[in-house]
Design an enzyme around this catalytic site. Structure first.
Site, mmCIF file in Angstrom:
data_model
loop_
_atom_site.group_PDB
_atom_site.id
_atom_site.type_symbol
_atom_site.label_atom_id
_atom_site.label_comp_id
_atom_site.label_asym_id
_atom_site.label_seq_id
_atom_site.Cartn_x
_atom_site.Cartn_y
_atom_site.Cartn_z
ATOM 1 N N SER A 194 -5.400 46.724 -24.233
ATOM 2 C CA SER A 194 -4.605 45.885 -23.330
ATOM 3 C C SER A 194 -4.893 44.410 -23.584
ATOM 4 O O SER A 194 -6.030 44.026 -23.886
ATOM 5 C CB SER A 194 -4.994 46.254 -21.900
ATOM 6 O OG SER A 194 -4.516 45.298 -20.996
ATOM 7 N N TYR A 253 -10.910 47.235 -14.803
ATOM 8 C CA TYR A 253 -9.950 47.899 -15.698
ATOM 9 C C TYR A 253 -10.045 47.324 -17.114
ATOM 10 O O TYR A 253 -10.179 48.056 -18.100
ATOM 11 C CB TYR A 253 -8.512 47.733 -15.171
ATOM 12 C CG TYR A 253 -7.482 48.031 -16.226
ATOM 13 C CD1 TYR A 253 -7.257 49.342 -16.647
ATOM 14 C CD2 TYR A 253 -6.765 47.004 -16.849
ATOM 15 C CE1 TYR A 253 -6.332 49.614 -17.655
ATOM 16 C CE2 TYR A 253 -5.843 47.272 -17.845
ATOM 17 C CZ TYR A 253 -5.623 48.578 -18.248
ATOM 18 O OH TYR A 253 -4.715 48.843 -19.247
ATOM 19 N N LYS A 313 -11.333 48.916 -20.980
ATOM 20 C CA LYS A 313 -10.601 48.903 -22.253
ATOM 21 C C LYS A 313 -11.449 48.272 -23.355
ATOM 22 O O LYS A 313 -11.501 48.769 -24.483
ATOM 23 C CB LYS A 313 -9.271 48.152 -22.087
ATOM 24 C CG LYS A 313 -8.257 48.901 -21.246
ATOM 25 C CD LYS A 313 -7.761 50.149 -21.961
ATOM 26 C CE LYS A 313 -6.944 51.060 -21.078
ATOM 27 N NZ LYS A 313 -6.483 52.281 -21.745
HETATM 28 P P1 NAD Z 1 0.866 55.522 -16.775
HETATM 29 O O1 NAD Z 1 -0.035 55.611 -15.592
HETATM 30 O O2 NAD Z 1 2.325 55.592 -16.555
HETATM 31 O O3 NAD Z 1 0.471 56.672 -17.816
HETATM 32 C C1 NAD Z 1 -0.839 57.164 -17.946
HETATM 33 C C2 NAD Z 1 -0.747 58.679 -17.977
HETATM 34 O O4 NAD Z 1 -2.069 59.217 -18.125
HETATM 35 C C3 NAD Z 1 -0.163 59.248 -16.673
HETATM 36 O O5 NAD Z 1 0.821 60.202 -16.993
HETATM 37 C C4 NAD Z 1 -1.365 59.904 -16.014
HETATM 38 O O6 NAD Z 1 -0.992 61.011 -15.217
HETATM 39 C C5 NAD Z 1 -2.222 60.279 -17.201
HETATM 40 N N1 NAD Z 1 -3.642 60.398 -16.905
HETATM 41 C C6 NAD Z 1 -4.427 59.535 -16.213
HETATM 42 N N2 NAD Z 1 -5.687 60.001 -16.146
HETATM 43 C C7 NAD Z 1 -5.699 61.170 -16.829
HETATM 44 C C8 NAD Z 1 -6.711 62.120 -17.129
HETATM 45 N N3 NAD Z 1 -7.982 61.972 -16.689
HETATM 46 N N4 NAD Z 1 -6.384 63.189 -17.870
HETATM 47 C C9 NAD Z 1 -5.100 63.369 -18.306
HETATM 48 N N5 NAD Z 1 -4.113 62.514 -18.051
HETATM 49 C C10 NAD Z 1 -4.413 61.427 -17.323
HETATM 50 O O7 NAD Z 1 0.472 54.214 -17.563
HETATM 51 P P2 NAD Z 1 1.197 53.511 -18.806
HETATM 52 O O8 NAD Z 1 1.745 52.235 -18.337
HETATM 53 O O9 NAD Z 1 2.053 54.466 -19.506
HETATM 54 O O10 NAD Z 1 -0.080 53.169 -19.677
HETATM 55 C C11 NAD Z 1 -0.483 53.988 -20.757
HETATM 56 C C12 NAD Z 1 -1.709 53.386 -21.405
HETATM 57 O O11 NAD Z 1 -1.419 52.063 -21.829
HETATM 58 C C13 NAD Z 1 -2.920 53.263 -20.485
HETATM 59 O O12 NAD Z 1 -4.070 53.543 -21.243
HETATM 60 C C14 NAD Z 1 -2.897 51.816 -20.059
HETATM 61 O O13 NAD Z 1 -4.183 51.359 -19.736
HETATM 62 C C15 NAD Z 1 -2.376 51.154 -21.318
HETATM 63 N N6 NAD Z 1 -1.707 49.866 -21.082
HETATM 64 C C16 NAD Z 1 -0.665 49.794 -20.199
HETATM 65 C C17 NAD Z 1 -0.039 48.566 -19.975
HETATM 66 C C18 NAD Z 1 1.068 48.444 -18.972
HETATM 67 O O14 NAD Z 1 1.304 47.340 -18.483
HETATM 68 N N7 NAD Z 1 1.794 49.502 -18.628
HETATM 69 C C19 NAD Z 1 -0.462 47.435 -20.679
HETATM 70 C C20 NAD Z 1 -1.509 47.537 -21.582
HETATM 71 C C21 NAD Z 1 -2.120 48.775 -21.777
HETATM 72 C C1 WQD Z 2 3.262 39.354 -14.239
HETATM 73 C C2 WQD Z 2 3.509 38.014 -13.571
HETATM 74 C C3 WQD Z 2 2.182 37.681 -11.596
HETATM 75 C C4 WQD Z 2 4.054 40.838 -9.210
HETATM 76 C C5 WQD Z 2 -0.866 43.435 -15.872
HETATM 77 C C6 WQD Z 2 -2.274 43.813 -16.192
HETATM 78 C C7 WQD Z 2 -2.451 43.864 -17.682
HETATM 79 C C8 WQD Z 2 -1.412 44.752 -18.331
HETATM 80 C C9 WQD Z 2 -0.056 44.341 -17.955
HETATM 81 C C10 WQD Z 2 -2.343 46.972 -18.427
HETATM 82 C C11 WQD Z 2 2.235 37.335 -13.083
HETATM 83 C C12 WQD Z 2 3.650 37.731 -11.239
HETATM 84 C C13 WQD Z 2 3.708 39.963 -10.223
HETATM 85 C C14 WQD Z 2 4.699 40.313 -8.046
HETATM 86 C C15 WQD Z 2 4.623 38.129 -9.025
HETATM 87 N N1 WQD Z 2 -1.544 46.125 -17.931
HETATM 88 N N2 WQD Z 2 3.981 38.649 -10.145
HETATM 89 N N3 WQD Z 2 4.959 38.974 -8.003
HETATM 90 O O1 WQD Z 2 -0.788 40.742 -14.260
HETATM 91 O O2 WQD Z 2 0.351 39.915 -16.377
HETATM 92 O O3 WQD Z 2 -0.616 42.132 -16.351
HETATM 93 O O4 WQD Z 2 0.050 44.322 -16.508
HETATM 94 O O5 WQD Z 2 -3.111 46.839 -19.340
HETATM 95 O O6 WQD Z 2 -3.699 44.391 -17.890
HETATM 96 O O7 WQD Z 2 -3.128 42.833 -15.659
HETATM 97 O O8 WQD Z 2 1.423 41.744 -15.032
HETATM 98 O O9 WQD Z 2 3.524 42.387 -13.962
HETATM 99 O O10 WQD Z 2 1.419 42.252 -12.554
HETATM 100 O O11 WQD Z 2 2.455 40.156 -13.393
HETATM 101 O O12 WQD Z 2 4.871 36.919 -8.926
HETATM 102 O O13 WQD Z 2 5.009 41.035 -7.076
HETATM 103 O O14 WQD Z 2 4.285 38.254 -12.395
HETATM 104 O O15 WQD Z 2 1.522 36.733 -10.820
HETATM 105 O O16 WQD Z 2 2.412 35.954 -13.253
HETATM 106 P P1 WQD Z 2 0.035 41.020 -15.448
HETATM 107 P P2 WQD Z 2 2.222 41.727 -13.677
#
Ligand code: NAD
Ligand code: WQD
Length: 356
Positions: free
Chosen positions: A127, A151, A155
């Protein structure tokens, strides 16, 4: 060459779109998910969009080594994409043990079973949050890391573990992808982001306001040192993230060891720019009020995506309009997500939903 790819967390937001992409390119796909944050419904939709079934789908916890062994024993797994994790920044401070257990211990369990089963190819979900607020944008993979919440630390810790394991096991090939802000949905409208409870992230919140499920958006701060004062992020279409994973699997054999890549577009978008784009695409202006800054937020996070472009000759192609359009299509078709029924015709269209 088509391969069998095990996708942990394959029913989740990014995982489900990646499964569609892999199936569409001839891979066989096996999903392991305990559905702690996803609906099994997503698995049916993956098969429907792809026009062919998953090779296997297991409701199992990635920390459960016995269950993982059974999955590996039942399928000729060539590579693993490890999405399964908890991902909510705020929640991670309230439930750190759960986050470390699932994210870090889950990764260790998977690595142990992969080693036992002689599977040495892994794409890991990292992430942009590992950068924290230490770097200057655009962020390269060499920018300093300084995670600001549990979190993000899980990572970074996983990345460190993967580095150490790669040093120890010379046959291991790992790509850790640091995604920026994945948003949007599959263009069919059948798959999308279906967060449980109140969305913590901007795009799903905006979409729920537009569909009438929430009254208005709170903009977290308009006094940042950015052009309009609101936070700037690098939003990336989830289909580009999915494509990036499929391309990454094809590049696992480029070399052994651990490599880290950003997955972003290189374009920054402010909160107000996203709100305006969404209103335009959906035809529904998104009411908002400016609230105070959210704890832990930074002004600007934007990727330098040039390393991936150079290594894989690949770049994202979908712009903010496509991200909003596809997110809106999914939201309009699923006003209350996968698991709740759409509102009755003529029923209330504003106010908080009973689905959370
Ligand atoms: P998500 O929560 O939609 O998907 C994660 C999936 O993993 C879910 O289906 C959940 O049920 C499953 N899961 C959680 N714990 C588990 C366990 N112990 N065993 C089996 N399954 C389990 O999230 P996402 O947005 O699809 O994110 C996927 C990956 O990408 C995550 O590792 C997240 O940290 C990473 N990531 C997400 C974002 C984002 O903004 N969405 C950004 C950067 C990184
Ligand atoms: C985006 C912008 C908020 C909600 C997060 C995780 C990061 C990654 C991606 C997993 C910011 C603003 C948000 C709202 C708002 N995930 N905002 N009102 O915080 O950049 O990143 O998701 O790895 O780890 O931290 O994403 O979508 O929460 O926010 O004004 O109700 O929107 O302040 O500027 P963020 P976000």
């Amino acid at each position: 060459m088509p391969e069998t790819v095990l996708v942990t967390g394959g029913a989740g937001f990014i995982g489900s779109h990646t499964c569609v992409e892999l199936l569409g390119h001839g891979h066989d796909v096996v999903v392991v998910d305990n559905h702690v944050n996803s609906s099994p419904e997503a698995l049916d939709r993956i098969a429907k969009i792809a026009g062919r079934p998953l090779a296997g789908a297991y409701r199992a916890d990635v920390r459960d080594r016995k269950a993982l062994r059974e999955v590996f024993s039942s399928h000729p797994v060539d590579a693993v994409i490890h999405f399964a994790a908890h991902k909510a920044v705020g929640e991670s401070a309230a439930r750190p043990v759960e986050y470390y257990d699932t994210n870090v211990a889950g990764t260790c369990a998977l690595l142990a079973v992969m080693h036992e089963q002689r599977v040495h190819r892994l794409v890991f979900s990292s992430s942009c949050s590992v950068y924290g607020d230490a770097g200057t944008v655009p962020l390269t993979e060499r920018s300093p890391v300084a995670p600001t919440n549990p979190y993000a630390r899980t990572k970074l810790m996983c990345e460190r573990i993967l580095e150490d394991v790669c040093d120890h096991l010379p046959q291991l090939k790992v790509l850790a992808l640091r995604y920026f802000n994945p948003v949007g949905a599959h263009p069919s409208g059948l798959l999308g982001e279906d967060p449980r409870g109140v969305p913590g992230n901007l795009m799903p919140y905006v979409a729920q306001v537009a569909v009438g499920r929430r009254a208005q958006l709170s903009v977290f701060g308009d006094d940042y040192p950015t052009p309009d004062g609101t936070g700037v992020r690098d939003y990336i279409h989830v289909m580009d993230v999915a494509e990036g994973h499929r391309v990454a699997v094809g590049h696992l054999d480029d070399r052994t060891g651990m490599r880290v890549f950003n997955l972003g577009t290189g374009t920054g978008t402010s909160v107000l720019q996203l709100v305006a784009a969404f209103g335009e695409v959906s035809g529904r202006p998104v009411p908002y009020r400016v609230a105070g800054r959210r704890a832990g937020d930074v002004a600007e996070l934007v990727a330098d995506p040039s390393a991936v472009a150079a290594a894989w000759d690949w770049a994202t192609t979908r712009d903010l309009t496509a991200m909003c359009r596809d997110a809106w299509r999914f939201q309009e078709l699923h006003p209350d997500g996968y698991s709740c029924r759409p509102p009755r015709a003529g029923g209330p269209t504003t106010g908080e939903s009973p689905c959370g």
